[in-house]
Design an enzyme around this catalytic site. Structure first.
Site, PDB file in Angstrom:
ATOM      1  N   ARG A 107      -1.812   7.288  -9.691  1.00  0.00           N
ATOM      2  CA  ARG A 107      -2.995   7.235 -10.410  1.00  0.00           C
ATOM      3  C   ARG A 107      -3.455   5.815 -10.774  1.00  0.00           C
ATOM      4  NH1 ARG A 107       0.326  11.566 -13.391  1.00  0.00           N
ATOM      5  NH2 ARG A 107      -1.069  13.144 -13.956  1.00  0.00           N
ATOM      6  N   ASN A 129      -3.284  19.951 -14.976  1.00  0.00           N
ATOM      7  CA  ASN A 129      -3.633  19.494 -16.322  1.00  0.00           C
ATOM      8  C   ASN A 129      -4.949  19.671 -16.511  1.00  0.00           C
ATOM      9  OD1 ASN A 129      -0.971  18.963 -15.776  1.00  0.00           O
ATOM     10  ND2 ASN A 129      -1.534  16.708 -15.290  1.00  0.00           N
ATOM     11  N   ASP A 130      -5.780  19.086 -15.799  1.00  0.00           N
ATOM     12  CA  ASP A 130      -7.196  19.503 -16.383  1.00  0.00           C
ATOM     13  C   ASP A 130      -7.801  20.751 -15.913  1.00  0.00           C
ATOM     14  OD1 ASP A 130      -8.008  16.862 -17.692  1.00  0.00           O
ATOM     15  OD2 ASP A 130      -7.893  16.123 -15.531  1.00  0.00           O
ATOM     16  N   GLU A 152      -9.865  20.305 -10.222  1.00  0.00           N
ATOM     17  CA  GLU A 152      -9.458  20.350 -11.382  1.00  0.00           C
ATOM     18  C   GLU A 152     -10.731  20.623 -12.527  1.00  0.00           C
ATOM     19  OE1 GLU A 152      -7.967  16.373 -12.516  1.00  0.00           O
ATOM     20  OE2 GLU A 152      -9.367  15.229 -11.412  1.00  0.00           O
ATOM     21  N   CYS A 179      -0.908  18.696  -7.916  1.00  0.00           N
ATOM     22  CA  CYS A 179      -0.226  17.518  -8.430  1.00  0.00           C
ATOM     23  C   CYS A 179      -0.180  17.712 -10.104  1.00  0.00           C
ATOM     24  CB  CYS A 179      -0.940  16.327  -8.191  1.00  0.00           C
ATOM     25  SG  CYS A 179      -2.550  16.197  -8.518  1.00  0.00           S
ATOM     26  N   ARG A 204      -6.487  19.079 -24.021  1.00  0.00           N
ATOM     27  CA  ARG A 204      -5.068  18.604 -23.478  1.00  0.00           C
ATOM     28  C   ARG A 204      -4.222  17.893 -24.683  1.00  0.00           C
ATOM     29  NH1 ARG A 204      -5.489  15.635 -17.765  1.00  0.00           N
ATOM     30  NH2 ARG A 204      -3.638  14.770 -17.923  1.00  0.00           N
ATOM     31  N   ARG A 261      -5.270   7.919  -5.473  1.00  0.00           N
ATOM     32  CA  ARG A 261      -6.538   8.822  -6.171  1.00  0.00           C
ATOM     33  C   ARG A 261      -7.460   7.763  -6.688  1.00  0.00           C
ATOM     34  NH1 ARG A 261      -5.796  12.246 -11.584  1.00  0.00           N
ATOM     35  NH2 ARG A 261      -5.238  10.072 -12.372  1.00  0.00           N
ATOM     36  N   HIS A 310      -1.617  11.991 -21.592  1.00  0.00           N
ATOM     37  CA  HIS A 310      -1.197  10.846 -20.526  1.00  0.00           C
ATOM     38  C   HIS A 310       0.012  10.104 -20.981  1.00  0.00           C
ATOM     39  CE1 HIS A 310      -4.924  11.600 -18.133  1.00  0.00           C
ATOM     40  NE2 HIS A 310      -4.082  11.659 -17.114  1.00  0.00           N
TER      41      HIS A 310
HETATM   42  C1  PEP Z   1      -4.408  16.662 -13.325  1.00  0.00           C
HETATM   43  O1  PEP Z   1      -5.493  16.893 -14.099  1.00  0.00           O
HETATM   44  O2  PEP Z   1      -3.766  17.742 -13.317  1.00  0.00           O
HETATM   45  C2  PEP Z   1      -4.169  15.473 -12.743  1.00  0.00           C
HETATM   46  C3  PEP Z   1      -3.070  15.645 -12.186  1.00  0.00           C
HETATM   47  O3  PEP Z   1      -4.755  14.470 -13.290  1.00  0.00           O
HETATM   48  P1  PEP Z   1      -4.535  13.743 -14.384  1.00  0.00           P
HETATM   49  O4  PEP Z   1      -3.253  14.201 -15.364  1.00  0.00           O
HETATM   50  O5  PEP Z   1      -4.453  12.087 -14.414  1.00  0.00           O
HETATM   51  O6  PEP Z   1      -5.636  13.985 -15.241  1.00  0.00           O
HETATM   52 MG    MG Z   2      -6.824  15.265 -14.043  1.00  0.00          MG
END
Ligand code: PEP
Ligand code: MG
Length: 593
Positions: free
Chosen positions: A308, A466-467, A443, A514, A477, A344, A201
């Site tokens: 977020r 991402n997740d 995710e 996203c 990650r 979200r 993040h």
């Molecule tokens: C993701 O997991 O792709 C996502 C957009 O949420 P975050 O990056 O905030 O976990």
């Molecule tokens: Mg996520």
């Protein structure tokens, strides 16, 4: 007069996480010393030694605070300097000292650990009392705790990010998302960290702040000096220490090429995100703060695909009230109306930790108490947010989605709370959107496997790659050592995306992406070919994605997706995706000096 010999250039290599190049002196910051104090056993004979260390650390802390207080007094006057009096009182508190020594003796642990336990108990107790004055004392207590812990573990002055006075390249072992969120862009030209990778993040934030950044530099923070001149290349993941004249010249050329590219990207800003054959793709933006709506517009995005909201909860001692959240959500919705804004619900946990709550330590925070799991246990926290979102929905352009859904029950429970909030607002006569569109983030692989069931109950899906990648491939990650295994084009990931899209479309709902994959112009065609209806990317990345979409034939995107789905090799898919992107937008990806 003899000239000083020039130090020779030394290049450190890491992971490029936020594009751009900058040069300047290094400001060195060590976070981990104070973040998790060491714990080791001590015997009865060591208690005096540990106590003496504690007293020395307290004395050192006292002298540092006195010096800061004097600086503040000279700069801002006695009244502002008086705020440090409360910190001094804590240092003189005999009860605190006694309790720490008792802890060392009783539990046979070192002073850092004993002090950290005692101090955090104080902080938790004070935070739980809803009193304005005490709340401010919590911030003092936290500040002084950090300082004492630092002094126990190091002889160096603690670096303070808010004290960065001159433009610099910030080099740190690691930064929390809350620390990154507070960086002053006018002072931090670039960011280089030992830890982290593309989808941590802090990296995502660096991209939204448009601060060039390199992560995963391993031991950079131990190999650089404060004040040392450096050049940071966020395109290629380099930190050049004492850069040579030649390097500076080459990067000057690159900066000129970059400016020319920016001009080309600007040209598509007000154009729709439509492929050459007329297929419209919704291109939205990801934001972390309400103040980013200008960036959303400047990027030419069509609203917000991911807000977020957890960033409203960081860097503060108590969670924002319903009213404060309502004001923030309404500000975004009103600024972008009629474009949609997808809010979200809270995704705290993992690497985003709220300071006011001393959450129990977890061995695997990303597999732990996170997102919807927290919300479904902390009803008051969740209800305040749901009510605020419903109320902001009265603007007419708000949608909402739940993160980290792994099973139907979570969706059902969250919706039950939502219904309760609607009934309350109705009874209270407060305006809200009774038909608020609710979606879920996909995710977790489990969510993909039950996507058909989820799709029947929601209005849209948003794939959090991402997740999804982290959980599918079992690759943290955040961990730079295994960053090479974090592979968006892995066949397993692509098949999960395809399955999600099929389930959504079969149920007649739309599906967006996203995660950071959506902001990568090389991968965007692949997602479009797989059937994504919406892509949501950081405002800093959206223009390049739009540029590419406008030069893309849907048939080429579909052919790429078909190749990817029958391929057994992630690298082969990536190569093909790069070749397509390069063929339709030559030069867009050439950011080598
Ligand atoms: C993701 O997991 O792709 C996502 C957009 O949420 P975050 O990056 O905030 O976990
Ligand atoms: Mg996520």
């Amino acid at each position: 007069m003899a000239t000083r010999p020039q130090a020779s250039e030394h290049v450190l290599r890491g992971i490029p996480v936020s594009s751009g190049v900058c040069r300047g002196p290094i400001f060195l910051f060590h976070r981990s010393q104070s973040a998790s104090p060491l714990r080791y056993p001590v015997g009865p004979n060591d208690v005096d030694h540990e106590t003496a260390r504690f007293e020395q650390a307290l004395l050192r802390t006292r002298n540092q605070i006195l010096a800061i207080q004097e600086r503040v007094r000279q700069a801002m006057g006695a009244e502002d300097a008086a705020i440090f009096d409360a910190q001094m009182l804590m240092l003189d508190d005999p009860v605190l000292l006694d309790e720490v020594v008792r802890h060392i003796r009783r539990d046979g642990v070192n002073v850092e650990h004993a002090f950290s336990i005692v101090a955090h108990r104080y902080i938790t107790t004070l935070s739980a009392i809803g009193d304005e004055y005490l709340r401010e004392r919590v911030a003092d207590m936290r500040d002084v705790t950090e300082r004492i812990l630092h002094n126990l573990q190091s002889n160096e002055e603690p670096a303070d990010l808010s004290r960065i006075a001159e433009p610099c390249i910030l080099v740190a072992d690691d930064l929390t998302p809350s620390q990154t969120a507070l960086l002053d862009k006018s002072k931090v030209l670039g960011l280089a960290t030992d830890q982290g990778s593309k989808t941590s993040h802090s990296a995502i934030l660096a991209r939204s702040l448009r601060i060039p950044a390199v992560a995963g530099l391993e031991s950079a923070s131990q190999r650089v000096r404060n004040g040392q001149l450096a050049l940071l290349d966020g395109f290629n993941g380099l930190l050049a220490l004492d850069p040579s004249e030649q390097t500076l010249y080459e990067y000057g050329q690159l900066a000129r090429r970059r400016l020319a590219l920016e001009d080309r990207l600007q040209e598509v800003r007000n154009q729709p995100a439509v492929t050459l054959d007329g297929t419209a793709i919704t291109l939205s933006a990801n934001i972390e703060k309400p103040s980013e709506t200008d960036d959303v517009r400047a990027a030419g995005a069509e609203g917000v695909g991911l807000f977020r909201t957890e960033y409203l909860f960081l860097n503060r001692d108590t969670p924002p009230s319903e009213e404060e959240q309502f004001a923030a959500y309404r500000e975004v919705a009103a600024a972008l109306n009629p474009q949609p804004v997808i809010i979200r619900t809270l995704d705290l946990g993992g690497d985003k930790v709220m300071t006011h709550r001393q959450a129990p330590e977890e061995h695997n925070p990303f597999l732990g108490w996170r997102a919807i799991r927290i919300c479904l246990q902390e009803h008051d926290l969740f209800r305040a947010q749901l009510r605020a979102i419903l109320r902001a929905g009265a603007c007419g352009n708000v949608k909402m989605m739940y993160p980290m859904i792994s099973g139907l029950e979570e969706l059902t429970q969250a919706n039950a709370l939502l219904d309760r909030c609607k009934a309350e607002l109705q009874a209270e006569g407060i305006a809200f959107d009774a038909g608020l569109e609710v979606g879920v983030m996909i995710e977790i692989p489990a969510a993909v496997m039950i996507a058909e069931a989820l799709a029947k109950r929601v209005r849209f899906f948003s794939i959090g790659t991402n997740d999804l990648i982290q959980y599918t491939l079992a690759v943290d990650r955040m961990n730079p050592r295994i960053a090479h295994l974090y592979e968006p084009t892995h066949p397993a990931v692509l098949r999960l995306i395809q399955r999600t899209v099929q389930a959504a479309h079969a149920a007649g709902i739309w599906v967006g992406v996203c995660g950071e994959m959506a902001g990568d112009p090389v991968l965007a065609p692949l997602l479009i070919g797989l059937g994504a209806d919406e892509l949501s990317a950081s405002p800093s990345l959206a223009p390049a994605v739009k540029f590419l979409i406008r030069r893309l034939q849907l048939a080429d995107a579909r052919a790429l997706a078909a190749f990817a789905l029958q391929s057994e090799s992630g690298p082969a898919v990536l190569e093909k995706a790069q070749a397509l992107a390069e063929s339709i937008a030559p030069g867009l990806f050439q950011m080598k000096p």
